[in-house]
Write an enzyme that holds these catalytic residues in place. Structure first.
Site, PDB file in Angstrom:
ATOM      1  N   GLY A 171       0.812  -1.208   0.000  1.00 59.44           N
ATOM      2  CA  GLY A 171       0.000   0.000   0.000  1.00 59.44           C
ATOM      3  C   GLY A 171       0.846   1.260   0.000  1.00 59.44           C
ATOM      4  O   GLY A 171       2.074   1.222  -0.094  1.00 59.44           O
ATOM      5  N   VAL A 172       0.177   2.402   0.117  1.00 59.26           N
ATOM      6  CA  VAL A 172       0.847   3.698   0.075  1.00 59.26           C
ATOM      7  C   VAL A 172       1.153   4.160   1.493  1.00 59.26           C
ATOM      8  O   VAL A 172       0.362   3.955   2.407  1.00 59.26           O
ATOM      9  CB  VAL A 172      -0.046   4.741  -0.631  1.00 59.26           C
ATOM     10  CG1 VAL A 172       0.641   6.094  -0.685  1.00 59.26           C
ATOM     11  CG2 VAL A 172      -0.382   4.279  -2.036  1.00 59.26           C
ATOM     12  N   GLY A 173       2.298   4.810   1.687  1.00 59.59           N
ATOM     13  CA  GLY A 173       2.591   5.430   2.977  1.00 59.59           C
ATOM     14  C   GLY A 173       3.966   5.088   3.502  1.00 59.59           C
ATOM     15  O   GLY A 173       4.710   4.293   2.917  1.00 59.59           O
ATOM     16  N   ASN A 174       4.313   5.724   4.646  1.00 63.28           N
ATOM     17  CA  ASN A 174       5.670   5.540   5.171  1.00 63.28           C
ATOM     18  C   ASN A 174       5.878   4.166   5.792  1.00 63.28           C
ATOM     19  O   ASN A 174       6.993   3.652   5.788  1.00 63.28           O
ATOM     20  CB  ASN A 174       6.027   6.658   6.159  1.00 63.28           C
ATOM     21  CG  ASN A 174       5.066   6.725   7.324  1.00 63.28           C
ATOM     22  OD1 ASN A 174       3.996   6.134   7.287  1.00 63.28           O
ATOM     23  ND2 ASN A 174       5.437   7.452   8.354  1.00 63.28           N
ATOM     24  N   ASN A 178     -10.621   7.567   4.129  1.00 58.30           N
ATOM     25  CA  ASN A 178     -10.342   7.643   2.697  1.00 58.30           C
ATOM     26  C   ASN A 178     -11.225   6.695   1.896  1.00 58.30           C
ATOM     27  O   ASN A 178     -11.919   7.094   0.989  1.00 58.30           O
ATOM     28  CB  ASN A 178      -8.863   7.333   2.422  1.00 58.30           C
ATOM     29  CG  ASN A 178      -7.929   8.313   3.105  1.00 58.30           C
ATOM     30  OD1 ASN A 178      -8.284   9.451   3.363  1.00 58.30           O
ATOM     31  ND2 ASN A 178      -6.729   7.866   3.392  1.00 58.30           N
ATOM     32  N   GLY A 216      -7.665  -0.238  -3.009  1.00 61.60           N
ATOM     33  CA  GLY A 216      -7.356  -1.518  -3.624  1.00 61.60           C
ATOM     34  C   GLY A 216      -7.052  -2.624  -2.643  1.00 61.60           C
ATOM     35  O   GLY A 216      -6.774  -3.761  -3.054  1.00 61.60           O
ATOM     36  N   GLU A 276      -0.438  -1.783  -7.042  1.00 66.65           N
ATOM     37  CA  GLU A 276      -1.196  -0.702  -7.675  1.00 66.65           C
ATOM     38  C   GLU A 276      -0.451   0.622  -7.670  1.00 66.65           C
ATOM     39  O   GLU A 276      -0.782   1.523  -8.438  1.00 66.65           O
ATOM     40  CB  GLU A 276      -2.564  -0.534  -7.000  1.00 66.65           C
ATOM     41  CG  GLU A 276      -2.499  -0.142  -5.543  1.00 66.65           C
ATOM     42  CD  GLU A 276      -3.877  -0.023  -4.900  1.00 66.65           C
ATOM     43  OE1 GLU A 276      -4.874  -0.301  -5.594  1.00 66.65           O
ATOM     44  OE2 GLU A 276      -3.945   0.345  -3.726  1.00 66.65           O
TER      45      GLU A 276
END
Length: 705
Positions: A262-265, A378, A382, A288
């Site tokens: 996934g997205v993020g730190n 949010n 995905g 993705e």
């Protein structure tokens, strides 16, 4: 009128004038990558003008995923959105959704093209798509994301191309675009490797539907994440050690499996930790988003290839990719989101999916989207496309939030996005729970013991114990008690947990009531527990149990604490207004005699004013004859022996009442507290990540150490 390859060149405001109130508009963009930029700003201007003139003007907005500030924020500021799908990350739009001003459809991203194709959203009136090129015969070359743009281009009645000169035409060559046929005539994807190409580098459409081209020269919004904190690094270390173990056991092949992240730190931290571990082989990704950590690993040769739908990079990183396009282009494939997130491909390729959670319940259900069951953050994005179909689905989150006021591990999720059947592994900074093959109660114990924050473990164990029989043990009267407490008093832990969860038979409860007995003596015979102590500089202080009438002095005590002291005591910054909240201080000043001992050190100055200099507490744990301590001292009195005095006295009382082990957790930077522990004979052990130091004091029979 000027033309480009036979298409009219329009100004953004000209396009906005053509799009009517209530239209369904599909915009390019998957995160800020490849998002339409000029037309949304013009639509916001038109919305403001129309609304100022007393006319309604709002749009139904469809994208591939989130869009950054250039689309969602701009339109939300103008109150120009009436309906939105499938995902967003805009704080302004989120507020409007939660206020009921915008209808939001939260959905799996892989479903968007098919929903559109079969008319579930209604007719798509306009598509506004960023591209690097459009040819006279209708070939559209997309920019830094593919997302749902191919579906929008095929289904829209009217197409507007934002021709962005700031985007490299070479990036478009990474695209591999295929539009699946409608079921039941849809063949299986012939996809055996993340880098296999099965389509074309462009989308072909009927050029008659292109009403014009808007020329722009604006780069993507830069995407940069904050540095990884100790909690994120600890989570990453747990994940990597687990995957190394899976390889050694033969459950993951030695040449590894495809990764989705996934997205993020936290996701960046996991990928970097994998790249640094010598026992993790070089690997590929089927994911993705392609972000900073993936670029770094590809540069180093650790990531050998990636299939994605968007390049989520900073401007400097994107510039590097373009400058070295000959290296990166054969190693990156950009696909439509119904292919990048395709459930059949995820299962066929044996993907290891790694995603984040907002909260997880003790049986393994995951909430990724809603706070306290009602307020959207949010969306599911995905994560569901991958988690349900992955070879191995891993969910990660910190064990607590808001400085410990919120536990991310709860008895029951207030909203479920991923059921227990999709969640295979759960990870927090405290540990990892492998849930495969475990029955519900076994899952609960694994999650509580290995993932929950220590401050919440006792509550969660008691909830499970008192829930009663059943395949899944729940108490519907109290399953949301933590959330109700938070909404009512700003912290999840209730003031009366043990009052509601009494021991079933105190006469046979055994030695684990030792601290409870000690605490009860402190509360019922407080004068016997007043201690006069002399500090290193000769100052006399009184140590005594805390009382309900100490609340005012506790306010002054908290006002004196620096942010550094708060950080070291609570492992995070808790705002002063929360720390001095009446409900919280009432609970602290009236400790539960069945589980807590709280001592304060007070001092009376020459003018007769009394103030609290320090607080020490001992909480009963579930382990027999053990307790966990915490100490905090007013900044001006640190380094004068008060911390040692408080902890030493706490240990003496605990020993007299049968406690034989005292434990605590200290941050490595809290050198003074670590020195106190060493002085008193505690054994210090660093955790695997180096983010915490575990202190243990075993008390000899007959004397306190």
């Amino acid at each position: 009128m000027m033309a480009y390859h036979g298409f009219p060149v329009l100004q953004p405001d000209d396009v906005a004038e053509r799009i009517p109130h209530g239209a369904l508009v599909g915009f390019s963009g998957f995160t800020p990558a490849g998002v339409a930029k000029a037309v949304p700003a013009a639509l916001a201007r038109r919305a403001r003008a129309m609304q100022a003139a007393g006319h309604p003007y709002q749009l139904r907005v469809l994208t591939g995923a989130s869009t950054g500030t250039k689309l969602d924020d701009v339109l939300a500021d103008a109150k120009a959105i009436s309906w939105r799908a499938p995902y967003q990350s805009s704080a302004r739009l989120r507020d409007q959704i939660n206020a009921g001003e915008v209808n939001f459809v939260d959905m799996h991203l892989s479903h968007v093209p098919q929903y559109l194709m079969f008319g579930f959203f209604g007719k798509l009136d306009y598509a506004v798509i960023e591209a690097t090129e459009v040819t006279p015969d209708g070939r559209v070359y997309l920019s830094t994301s593919i997302g749902a743009s191919p579906a929008f281009l095929h289904e829209a009645d009217n197409v507007v191309i934002e021709l962005n000169r700031a985007q490299s035409r070479q990036v478009s060559e990474m695209a591999d675009i295929v539009v699946p046929k409608s079921p039941p005539y849809r063949p299986a994807l012939d996809l055996d490797h993340p880098l296999q190409r099965i389509g074309k580098p462009y989308v072909r459409i009927d050029p008659e539907r292109v009403i014009g081209v808007v020329e722009t020269d604006e780069p993507d919004e830069s995407v940069e994440f904050p540095p990884v904190d100790p909690i994120g690094q600890s989570i990453a270390n747990h994940v990597v050690e687990f995957l190394v173990g899976e390889v050694s056991k033969g459950r993951v092949p030695r040449d590894f499996l495809r990764l989705q992240s996934g997205v993020g730190n936290v996701a960046n931290a996991v990928l970097r930790a994998m790249g640094e571990h010598p026992d993790i082989p070089n690997f590929t990704m089927y994911t993705e988003v392609f972000q900073a950590s993936a670029l770094e690993l590809m540069r180093r040769g650790r990531l050998t290839g990636a299939s994605t739908t968007a390049l989520v990079l900073s401007r400097a990183e994107l510039r590097e990719l373009v400058e070295h396009i000959a290296f990166f282009s054969p190693r990156i494939v950009l696909r439509p989101q119904d292919i990048s997130n395709n459930p059949a491909a995820v299962r066929q390729l044996g993907v290891i999916a790694m995603n984040t959670a907002l909260e997880v319940d003790i049986f393994g259900h995951v909430n990724s989207t809603h706070v306290c069951g009602g307020q959207i953050m949010n969306g599911i994005g995905g994560s569901g496309d991958f988690a349900r179909n992955a070879y191995l689905s891993i969910f990660m989150c910190p064990s607590s939030a808001k400085g410990g006021a919120v536990s991310t591990i709860v008895p029951m999720c207030t909203h479920v996005d991923h059921s227990e059947h999709s969640v295979k592994v759960l990870v927090t900074e405290h540990g990892l729970a492998d849930l495969r093959g475990l029955a519900p109660r076994q899952r609960a114990l694994a999650i509580i013991n290995q993932c929950a924050h220590p401050a919440y473990r006792d509550y969660l164990r008691r909830y499970l114990r008192e829930a009663g029989p059943g395949h899944i043990q729940h108490d519907l009267r109290h399953c949301f008690e933590l959330h109700q407490n938070y909404l009512r008093q700003g912290t999840m832990l209730p003031a009366d947990t043990t009052a509601r969860f009494p021991e079933s038979n105190p006469a046979t409860a055994g030695p684990h009531l030792a601290i409870a007995n000690a605490c009860e003596q402190v509360v019922t015979r407080p004068m016997e527990c007043r201690h006069r102590r002399q500090l290193d500089d000769g100052t006399l202080v009184v140590l005594r149990p805390i009382r309900p009438d100490d609340e005012a002095m506790m306010v002054g005590f908290h006002q004196s604490l620096s942010q550094e002291t708060v950080q070291r005591r609570y492992f995070g910054l808790i705002r002063l207004d929360h720390r001095v909240r009446h409900e919280r201080l009432t609970r602290i000043c009236t400790p539960d005699p069945a589980r807590e001992l709280v001592l304060i050190a007070e001092h009376r100055d020459d003018q007769g004013s009394t103030e609290i200099l320090g607080v020490a507490r001992l909480n009963r744990t579930d382990a027999p004859d053990a307790g966990e301590f915490a100490v905090v001292v007013r900044d001006a009195w640190q380094g004068r022996g008060l911390g040692t005095t408080l902890l030493e006295t706490l240990v003496e009382i605990a020993f007299r009442e049968g406690v034989r082990r005292v434990v605590g957790t200290v941050l490595p930077e809290n050198s003074r507290m670590l020195a106190v522990c060493r002085r008193l004979g505690f054994r210090l052990t660093c955790d695997a990540s180096g983010g915490e130091v575990r202190t243990t004091l075993d008390l000899a029979v007959g004397k306190a150490a």
